[in-house]
Design a protein around this motif. Structure first.
Motif, PDB file in Angstrom:
ATOM      1  N   PRO A 186      -7.201  23.851 -17.397  1.00  0.00           N
ATOM      2  CA  PRO A 186      -7.769  24.808 -18.349  1.00  0.00           C
ATOM      3  C   PRO A 186      -9.157  24.427 -18.858  1.00  0.00           C
ATOM      4  O   PRO A 186      -9.978  25.297 -19.125  1.00  0.00           O
ATOM      5  N   LYS A 187      -9.441  23.121 -18.970  1.00  0.00           N
ATOM      6  CA  LYS A 187     -10.769  22.706 -19.435  1.00  0.00           C
ATOM      7  C   LYS A 187     -11.842  23.062 -18.410  1.00  0.00           C
ATOM      8  O   LYS A 187     -12.929  23.528 -18.764  1.00  0.00           O
ATOM      9  N   VAL A 188     -11.533  22.847 -17.140  1.00  0.00           N
ATOM     10  CA  VAL A 188     -12.471  23.229 -16.077  1.00  0.00           C
ATOM     11  C   VAL A 188     -12.615  24.745 -16.030  1.00  0.00           C
ATOM     12  O   VAL A 188     -13.716  25.274 -15.849  1.00  0.00           O
ATOM     13  N   HIS A 189     -11.518  25.442 -16.220  1.00  0.00           N
ATOM     14  CA  HIS A 189     -11.544  26.908 -16.208  1.00  0.00           C
ATOM     15  C   HIS A 189     -12.418  27.457 -17.332  1.00  0.00           C
ATOM     16  O   HIS A 189     -13.122  28.455 -17.152  1.00  0.00           O
ATOM     17  N   TYR A 190     -12.407  26.788 -18.480  1.00  0.00           N
ATOM     18  CA  TYR A 190     -13.224  27.230 -19.614  1.00  0.00           C
ATOM     19  C   TYR A 190     -14.715  27.208 -19.255  1.00  0.00           C
ATOM     20  O   TYR A 190     -15.465  28.112 -19.610  1.00  0.00           O
ATOM     21  N   TYR A 191     -15.150  26.163 -18.522  1.00  0.00           N
ATOM     22  CA  TYR A 191     -16.552  26.074 -18.117  1.00  0.00           C
ATOM     23  C   TYR A 191     -16.854  26.969 -16.922  1.00  0.00           C
ATOM     24  O   TYR A 191     -17.977  27.451 -16.771  1.00  0.00           O
ATOM     25  N   LEU A 192     -15.856  27.180 -16.063  1.00  0.00           N
ATOM     26  CA  LEU A 192     -16.086  27.949 -14.839  1.00  0.00           C
ATOM     27  C   LEU A 192     -16.097  29.454 -15.048  1.00  0.00           C
ATOM     28  O   LEU A 192     -16.734  30.165 -14.284  1.00  0.00           O
ATOM     29  N   ARG A 193     -15.414  29.946 -16.060  1.00  0.00           N
ATOM     30  CA  ARG A 193     -15.169  31.384 -16.137  1.00  0.00           C
ATOM     31  C   ARG A 193     -16.443  32.197 -16.303  1.00  0.00           C
ATOM     32  O   ARG A 193     -16.520  33.321 -15.816  1.00  0.00           O
ATOM     33  N   GLU A 194     -17.468  31.641 -16.954  1.00  0.00           N
ATOM     34  CA  GLU A 194     -18.704  32.387 -17.115  1.00  0.00           C
ATOM     35  C   GLU A 194     -19.553  32.373 -15.848  1.00  0.00           C
ATOM     36  O   GLU A 194     -20.240  33.347 -15.545  1.00  0.00           O
ATOM     37  N   LEU A 195     -19.529  31.272 -15.108  1.00  0.00           N
ATOM     38  CA  LEU A 195     -20.356  31.161 -13.907  1.00  0.00           C
ATOM     39  C   LEU A 195     -19.613  31.508 -12.628  1.00  0.00           C
ATOM     40  O   LEU A 195     -20.224  31.553 -11.566  1.00  0.00           O
ATOM     41  N   MET A 196     -18.301  31.751 -12.728  1.00  0.00           N
ATOM     42  CA  MET A 196     -17.521  32.000 -11.514  1.00  0.00           C
ATOM     43  C   MET A 196     -17.955  33.277 -10.799  1.00  0.00           C
ATOM     44  O   MET A 196     -18.136  33.283  -9.585  1.00  0.00           O
ATOM     45  N   ILE A 197     -18.146  34.360 -11.539  1.00  0.00           N
ATOM     46  CA  ILE A 197     -18.507  35.628 -10.897  1.00  0.00           C
ATOM     47  C   ILE A 197     -19.914  35.583 -10.305  1.00  0.00           C
ATOM     48  O   ILE A 197     -20.098  35.932  -9.142  1.00  0.00           O
ATOM     49  N   PRO A 198     -20.970  35.126 -11.046  1.00  0.00           N
ATOM     50  CA  PRO A 198     -22.285  35.062 -10.392  1.00  0.00           C
ATOM     51  C   PRO A 198     -22.362  34.036  -9.269  1.00  0.00           C
ATOM     52  O   PRO A 198     -23.173  34.189  -8.357  1.00  0.00           O
ATOM     53  N   ALA A 199     -21.523  33.004  -9.305  1.00  0.00           N
ATOM     54  CA  ALA A 199     -21.554  32.009  -8.232  1.00  0.00           C
ATOM     55  C   ALA A 199     -20.752  32.449  -7.017  1.00  0.00           C
ATOM     56  O   ALA A 199     -21.034  32.019  -5.901  1.00  0.00           O
ATOM     57  N   THR A 200     -19.758  33.305  -7.211  1.00  0.00           N
ATOM     58  CA  THR A 200     -18.916  33.721  -6.094  1.00  0.00           C
ATOM     59  C   THR A 200     -19.437  34.994  -5.454  1.00  0.00           C
ATOM     60  O   THR A 200     -19.669  35.040  -4.249  1.00  0.00           O
ATOM     61  N   PHE A 201     -19.599  36.023  -6.255  1.00  0.00           N
ATOM     62  CA  PHE A 201     -20.041  37.308  -5.720  1.00  0.00           C
ATOM     63  C   PHE A 201     -21.566  37.371  -5.756  1.00  0.00           C
ATOM     64  O   PHE A 201     -22.169  38.150  -6.466  1.00  0.00           O
ATOM     65  N   ASN A 202     -22.150  36.517  -4.947  1.00  0.00           N
ATOM     66  CA  ASN A 202     -23.588  36.356  -4.849  1.00  0.00           C
ATOM     67  C   ASN A 202     -23.966  36.637  -3.405  1.00  0.00           C
ATOM     68  O   ASN A 202     -23.274  36.194  -2.482  1.00  0.00           O
ATOM     69  N   CYS A 203     -25.069  37.351  -3.202  1.00  0.00           N
ATOM     70  CA  CYS A 203     -25.436  37.686  -1.828  1.00  0.00           C
ATOM     71  C   CYS A 203     -25.828  36.439  -1.033  1.00  0.00           C
ATOM     72  O   CYS A 203     -25.805  36.455   0.195  1.00  0.00           O
ATOM     73  N   ALA A 204     -26.147  35.330  -1.720  1.00  0.00           N
ATOM     74  CA  ALA A 204     -26.419  34.082  -1.005  1.00  0.00           C
ATOM     75  C   ALA A 204     -25.160  33.563  -0.320  1.00  0.00           C
ATOM     76  O   ALA A 204     -25.211  33.054   0.803  1.00  0.00           O
ATOM     77  N   VAL A 205     -24.016  33.692  -0.970  1.00  0.00           N
ATOM     78  CA  VAL A 205     -22.746  33.250  -0.371  1.00  0.00           C
ATOM     79  C   VAL A 205     -22.400  34.120   0.829  1.00  0.00           C
ATOM     80  O   VAL A 205     -22.115  33.628   1.924  1.00  0.00           O
ATOM     81  N   LEU A 206     -22.421  35.435   0.626  1.00  0.00           N
ATOM     82  CA  LEU A 206     -22.079  36.358   1.714  1.00  0.00           C
ATOM     83  C   LEU A 206     -23.052  36.222   2.869  1.00  0.00           C
ATOM     84  O   LEU A 206     -22.648  36.161   4.037  1.00  0.00           O
ATOM     85  N   GLY A 207     -24.345  36.143   2.572  1.00  0.00           N
ATOM     86  CA  GLY A 207     -25.344  36.018   3.637  1.00  0.00           C
ATOM     87  C   GLY A 207     -25.196  34.734   4.420  1.00  0.00           C
ATOM     88  O   GLY A 207     -25.320  34.724   5.650  1.00  0.00           O
ATOM     89  N   SER A 208     -24.923  33.627   3.735  1.00  0.00           N
ATOM     90  CA  SER A 208     -24.760  32.342   4.428  1.00  0.00           C
ATOM     91  C   SER A 208     -23.569  32.371   5.378  1.00  0.00           C
ATOM     92  O   SER A 208     -23.650  31.881   6.506  1.00  0.00           O
ATOM     93  N   ILE A 209     -22.466  32.954   4.918  1.00  0.00           N
ATOM     94  CA  ILE A 209     -21.273  32.997   5.768  1.00  0.00           C
ATOM     95  C   ILE A 209     -21.489  33.920   6.963  1.00  0.00           C
ATOM     96  O   ILE A 209     -21.126  33.590   8.096  1.00  0.00           O
ATOM     97  N   VAL A 210     -22.110  35.067   6.735  1.00  0.00           N
ATOM     98  CA  VAL A 210     -22.370  35.998   7.842  1.00  0.00           C
ATOM     99  C   VAL A 210     -23.314  35.368   8.864  1.00  0.00           C
ATOM    100  O   VAL A 210     -23.107  35.484  10.079  1.00  0.00           O
ATOM    101  N   ILE A 211     -24.354  34.668   8.398  1.00  0.00           N
ATOM    102  CA  ILE A 211     -25.279  33.996   9.322  1.00  0.00           C
ATOM    103  C   ILE A 211     -24.555  32.919  10.115  1.00  0.00           C
ATOM    104  O   ILE A 211     -24.746  32.782  11.330  1.00  0.00           O
ATOM    105  N   ALA A 212     -23.694  32.140   9.440  1.00  0.00           N
ATOM    106  CA  ALA A 212     -22.947  31.083  10.138  1.00  0.00           C
ATOM    107  C   ALA A 212     -21.999  31.663  11.173  1.00  0.00           C
ATOM    108  O   ALA A 212     -21.834  31.105  12.266  1.00  0.00           O
ATOM    109  N   LEU A 213     -21.374  32.813  10.877  1.00  0.00           N
ATOM    110  CA  LEU A 213     -20.430  33.409  11.819  1.00  0.00           C
ATOM    111  C   LEU A 213     -21.127  34.095  12.988  1.00  0.00           C
ATOM    112  O   LEU A 213     -20.638  34.070  14.114  1.00  0.00           O
TER     113      LEU A 213
END
Length: 202
Positions: free
Chosen positions: A105-132
């Motif tokens: 829960p302590k990690v979740h408290y720090y992660l919850r604000e940055l989880m959405i911008p860090a996960t649903f980021n076009c850098a993540v999707l673009g990197s995976i698509v380029i790698a595939l």
């Protein structure tokens, strides 16, 4: 040894030569570019790196499975790589969000604000698509994901340092704020293009 060299080459290539922010223009939204402290940049970059690596490790076999099924059934579906990458990103988001909420829960408290911008980021999707789509193996795809996360974090730190130094100078009124930041990022991008050896169109 061959796997380690391929992994290391993919990390260096993704972090420096194919930087997601400076050479591909991915993940550079206003919220991430205006982070005000290196600690928050490192935390966002670390979360994005973990998400990208886990999503790439899930997306690679899933993409192979879908491609095999598509060739056997003789289907002509478009954007399968993007769809499998998006599915893997959503799975990683659910696993991290629910797992940290239940077990850390302590990690979740720090992660919850940055989880959405860090996960649903076009850098993540673009990197995976380029790698595939580049025909990488699973080790190379993981290395490319790691390098993309490192390069993203390094680019944000460079932009933060540039913003800090620009704030100490007397910038003309017409260029204050976003225009001078875009000029600074453009100069950094040109420097990387010069390092790679790309020729600009004439």
């Amino acid at each position: 040894m061959n796997f380690l060299s391929e992994f290391g080459l993919a990390v260096v290539s993704a972090a420096i030569l194919q930087n997601v922010v400076l050479t591909r223009g991915l993940g550079s939204c206003k919220r991430t570019l205006t982070l005000s402290a290196p600690r928050s940049i490192l935390f966002l970059g670390g979360t994005l790196t973990v998400v990208t690596i886990l999503a790439a490790l899930i997306a690679w076999p899933l993409n192979r499975l879908v491609r095999t099924y598509q060739s056997q059934m003789q289907l002509t579906l478009r954007y399968l790589t993007s769809i499998t990458a998006l599915i893997s990103i959503c799975l990683v988001f659910l696993l991290l969000y629910l797992g940290t909420r239940a077990f850390a829960p302590k990690v979740h408290y720090y992660l919850r604000e940055l989880m959405i911008p860090a996960t649903f980021n076009c850098a993540v999707l673009g990197s995976i698509v380029i790698a595939l789509t580049s025909g990488y193996g699973v080790f190379q795809a993981a290395g490319y994901a790691l390098g993309s996360g490192i390069g993203y974090t390094a680019a944000l730190l460079l932009i933060w340092e540039g913003r800090r130094r620009i704030a100490l100078t007397d910038v003309p009124r017409a260029f204050r704020g976003l225009p001078i930041l875009l000029l600074y990022m453009g100069i950094l991008s040109l420097a990387i293009y010069g390092l790679i050896g790309h020729q600009l169109p004439t």
